[in-house]
Design an enzyme around this catalytic site. Structure first.
Site, short mmCIF file in Angstrom:
data_model
loop_
_atom_site.label_atom_id
_atom_site.label_comp_id
_atom_site.label_asym_id
_atom_site.label_seq_id
_atom_site.Cartn_x
_atom_site.Cartn_y
_atom_site.Cartn_z
N LYS D 160 4.41 -7.14 35.89
CA LYS D 160 5.02 -7.33 34.77
C LYS D 160 4.16 -6.46 33.85
CE LYS D 160 7.50 -10.82 32.23
NZ LYS D 160 7.70 -12.25 32.28
N SER D 230 8.35 -4.50 36.49
CA SER D 230 9.43 -5.13 35.50
C SER D 230 8.95 -5.34 33.97
CB SER D 230 9.78 -6.52 36.16
OG SER D 230 10.37 -7.28 35.26
#
Lengths: 371, 371, 371, 371
Positions: D160, D230
């Protein structure tokens, strides 16, 4: 005397409660005085719109830091998804301050807010005359709560009503009862429609003998010009908020309403603005907009597929639901009149205004000099 | 003297030419007199909108039954996809009847239509000053064709411009030339923008020395208040239609225009309506609407993400393109003013009006008694 | 002897007939021999999908340059909108060459194509047992036309069936007749369903006494494993194309079929591929794909909202219709098996395969050495 | 010894934590052992997908009832929106149980989970070599945390990463620094791409001298076969979860991976399944599916607009974003192979697998008898 306060708070996301928290921190909003919160969130306003629940979740968490859970649970929260076109996401917070006066005031009236909760509905009563009557009684109770005697003084009734789920249908059928529809999506239309007819009955817009079970969800000639109803899965009863004018209330706020006959029928809305003291010549000026607190409207595509004879394509668009089309377009029409895009335009208008049109309520601050 | 005739014809589908054929059969439209056809079709107005090509295909087949292919090819056909909200699909057929008079009339002016085709553009010229200048010259030619001397008498310039394709880019690069962008979708914005700036240059809206290659597609402060441009894959040159007022033309039609500063800035449009003799008090009456022939407007979401300070969500909606939002909303605003939903509201407004706003042209029939 | 030829032609747009025209120019396709054209076009496959009509319009214009209009009108054209995921737009052209042999061949069978047109249906017969029986008779006629005696030799029946329109409903009601539904969209499901049941009846998949009017569109346990039906507004009768195996036909093509029990039930399809001589170990190799001519499949979201117990969200997605979800997903499953994305996967599968599954037919070229 | 536990929990809505809570209540999950939670939620996976934040909000509230806030904040939560086709919403909970052993085991290896957090990134470093190197160092740290020495034992790296916002860009520019792009949406692609290249660098998939700033986000020939990245607005550093095999870990779970070369390249995935002990003949049997714990995959439309030479329409569909098309289609392909639709298929695959393909990791329970 009691006083209504109404706050329009812009949001940056469905779960943005920073504006509400700032208003509480600044002492502008008293959490314990909040009677209801309406909100426009930026989802699609249809089945898979999770922005509504996300907003409610964030509001409950935020208010839970100031209030006990039971008090939070008493606040009616009605989120409407869909900010199509330039409609702007926002919250409208309704506060009830002060105590009822011993005797009604002699002078002018002011915005009054009444709240009522009905008993829980049995699944088999939903979308039927039982629900119509239950809501009519609830509206009467909310009027009493608001100190409004004359139905003509009621300008908007926001209702959150239950819907059918697979489990609720099964429970009814296990008792040998039958429900109005086994299609859970359609049950939302039935409950919104029955609730709107309950408002019409309570306000004398429709006579009791003109109503029948067969008409619910079907006879578009029967409608309330002041109802706005919304179905939610999280409740089994009805949360009813009545907005009107009462001499038992004081303060600078006033409300009026209009009924649009179709999606661009803005002249009745202009008339309502004028009754509230706006010049409303073409479009509200920036100065006038400073007095405009909130606009609450219902929008729906006309079922004829035509607007004043011209074909529209909303009902045939399989890429974009008709309610999204309608909110964008009616939003544009009302924004052209008011000069503002922070409008609470919601869809799902069964028995709420005529086919293709809908009720519009306006809350405004009176002119300083006005009396 | 020459006379412009303009026909607004409702359609029931993208390929519906029955209204056009009926008007031809009834003698109301002379195929040989048709200079241009604009149309709103019910697609999404974006990349995969095949309703535009379907409409053009049907129009060419229909007109091919009355005219030789070369004559059909001369007719500018500009289809704009997207009838969001209650916008109504329709065609606008522009006819040029009669012959130029020996000398200009002394009396009043009337709607004039001028047409020009530029030479073909090389791919490496697209979206650059070469295109701006080519279009500026073309607009001047179309003004001469229309008999309009003063740029102030021009009220709308509709342009169909070329775009880049993979093959065209390859051809340019094979010659050692470089193109403004290798992204074919972006090339549409560049060509629309350069064409609009060409209009601004021709009409004196922007001085030549204020323009530069770097500004094309970037400097939103540079814009034409009368340009409406549309990119098409089927041409390499520009088709230019100038609409204005000229004393060399007769007939009952007149045109005026306004520039909306944002999506709900309808007061300048009301002023234009009033200059055309409408009362335009709130909304055109049914009687007034009988004199309204066509409304041509550009709509775009403002790039700031705000409208008069209020956040809109058009630019962040991955389910629904921002241009569809904008057409629905601006359509609602203009329909609230005109009372009509048969409006030619199109998207893609680079350098066409200010950021978030756009030009609006109105064609109307004069009052019978007016002179 | 008769010989079936089947051509899969990629298209670059809904109206791209260049591949068809090239094949005709090269002598690969004889226009007069074309019995049917199926096509996948890149629309949404729902109400406002104009790519289907655009494709048919372009095909008729192209074939009209080689054939008289009456001959073009005899060709069954079934366009299916929706190339979700990586599904690839294409046409499948079915030719019938040669003359019936005096006596059936002794040797092996080959792909056979039979065509039939039923009489026109009255609006009140649509979606009812009358339509079921009319289609059953039509399928029998198309089998005779194909020289197929045994229903077990039929592997796919493509039907284009009529639907109800507002005018047709009014005509029926003016005669005192009542229609199965006044909802024109729903009538599409009824006519597709009744037609599919007609196929099931003709092929002995369902016994006559197991069928009833009440079951049409409701009893998902009744289905044909070989029907593929599609409703079109442009006809009042049924166009029926039967594909099967017959010893009266020669040539290198063969057909087989499978029924998927749910959206990812590919093993029966693998079995069908193996019966056609493919190794089908994991995925067809490039060499094997050279023998694969066409794959025809139906896809639908399961009505339970679950796939093998796992929740899916297709039915609750208000941004994207469930049929688009289903075509993309089933397309992915079948492409994983076949290695090809030029698959005719269509939606609207009432009574065509089990709930959530559907029939799949495969047309393949036999191995060179095979006899 | 340490032991990884992985739980796949179906959800009924984005905020449904009832399955997680039940597993905690039943003692199957120890909140304090949770290292990461991945989830598929039913939004559109694009800009206005609020289901991801809604899920995280609900997960934090639920875990906050068992853990202090600081501990909840340490858990990496990566929600991927978009359950197109029949993809099924679910959570994957990764637990790390037990204590590191004094010495590595002699025997077989097992699934190992390592976690690292990088320092905060300056906005001007995002999407540049600085970010690539920061992530490469972070991956090395997470490998150490997992007890994995050999990069070949790493099978999946979930990251992330931060993104640019208007405020962050302004802060950088106020310091005189320039950012890689001023387009916040594009910054998501840059940060995902730079993070994936950081993984490739750490795992030796790409040599350091083959990387350059200019290649980030552009050179599709550079990619990691094990990265899944992401971007999230809520962090300024990187949360890195490494999944691999290590003899320092025990337990029944194993992981392997494959790289799909295009959207339907399932044979490498079948090979990975076979390495994990599955027969994988056509489709996993129900019995085999009982051993399949989780499938993690990346999906993207190929930028060429073609799949094995056949045109796809994903990139031109203005109604439906290409990533939604791709997830549905790749989801169908992987579901056809695995027989399961509870697949973590996510989009946004810059430098994660080849253009149009992507990495796939499989976590499985070993056969009981296996040792």
């Amino acid at each position: 005397m009691r006083q209504a306060q109404v706050h329009l708070i812009a949001t940056r996301a469905p779960d943005d409660v920073s504006g509400l928290e700032a208003a509480i921190a600044a002492g502008q909003i008293e959490p314990a005085a909040i009677a209801a919160i309406l909100g426009k969130t930026e989802g699609n306003g249809c089945v898979n719109d999770f922005t509504r629940a996300f907003a409610v979740s964030a509001l409950k968490a935020a208010l839970g830091r100031s209030l006990p859970d039971e008090a939070v649970a008493q606040i009616a929260m009605v989120m409407s998804g869909g900010t199509e076109g330039a409609l702007s996401p926002h919250l409208i917070v309704f506060e009830r301050r002060g105590e009822p006066a011993a005797a009604p005031a002699v002078g002018r009236s002011a915005l009054a807010i009444g709240v009522a909760h009905t008993d829980s509905l049995l699944p088999e009563q939903l979308g039927r005359m039982d629900e119509v009557e239950m809501v009519a009684n609830g509206v009467a109770a909310a009027m009493r709560d608001a100190g409004i005697d004359d139905p003509a003084d009621v300008h908007f009734v926001q209702i959150k009503c239950p819907l059918l789920t697979v489990d609720r249908i099964a429970a009814a059928e296990a008792r040998g009862a039958s429900v109005v529809t086994r299609d859970t999506l359609k049950s939302m239309g039935f409950t919104r429609g029955a609730s709107a007819l309950g408002v019409a009955l309570a306000l004398g817009e429709i006579a009791a003998d003109a109503l029948s079970e067969a008409a619910i969800g079907r006879d578009t000639d029967l409608w309330s010009g002041r109802a706005s109803t919304s179905a939610g899965v999280e409740l089994l009863n009805h949360e009813i908020v009545v907005l009107g004018m009462s001499r038992s209330w004081s303060g600078p706020l006033a409300i009026d309403h209009a009924v649009m006959d179709d999606a661009i029928d803005i002249l009745p809305v202009r008339d309502a603005l004028r009754r509230l003291g706006f010049a409303a010549d073409g479009q509200l000026t920036a100065a006038e907009r400073g007095r405009l607190v909130a606009v609450l409207a219902k929008a729906e595509p006309g079922s004829s597929g035509r607007l004043r004879g011209a074909r529209h394509t909303m009902l045939d668009d399989s890429d974009l639901s008709a309610t999204r089309h309608a909110r964008a377009f009616v939003g544009g029409a009302l924004a052209a009149l008011t000069g503002s895009s922070a409008l609470f335009v919601s869809g799902g208008a069964e028995h709420q205004g005529p086919d293709g049109g809908g009720p519009v309520a306006i809350i405004a601050r009176r002119f300083q000099g006005e009396r």
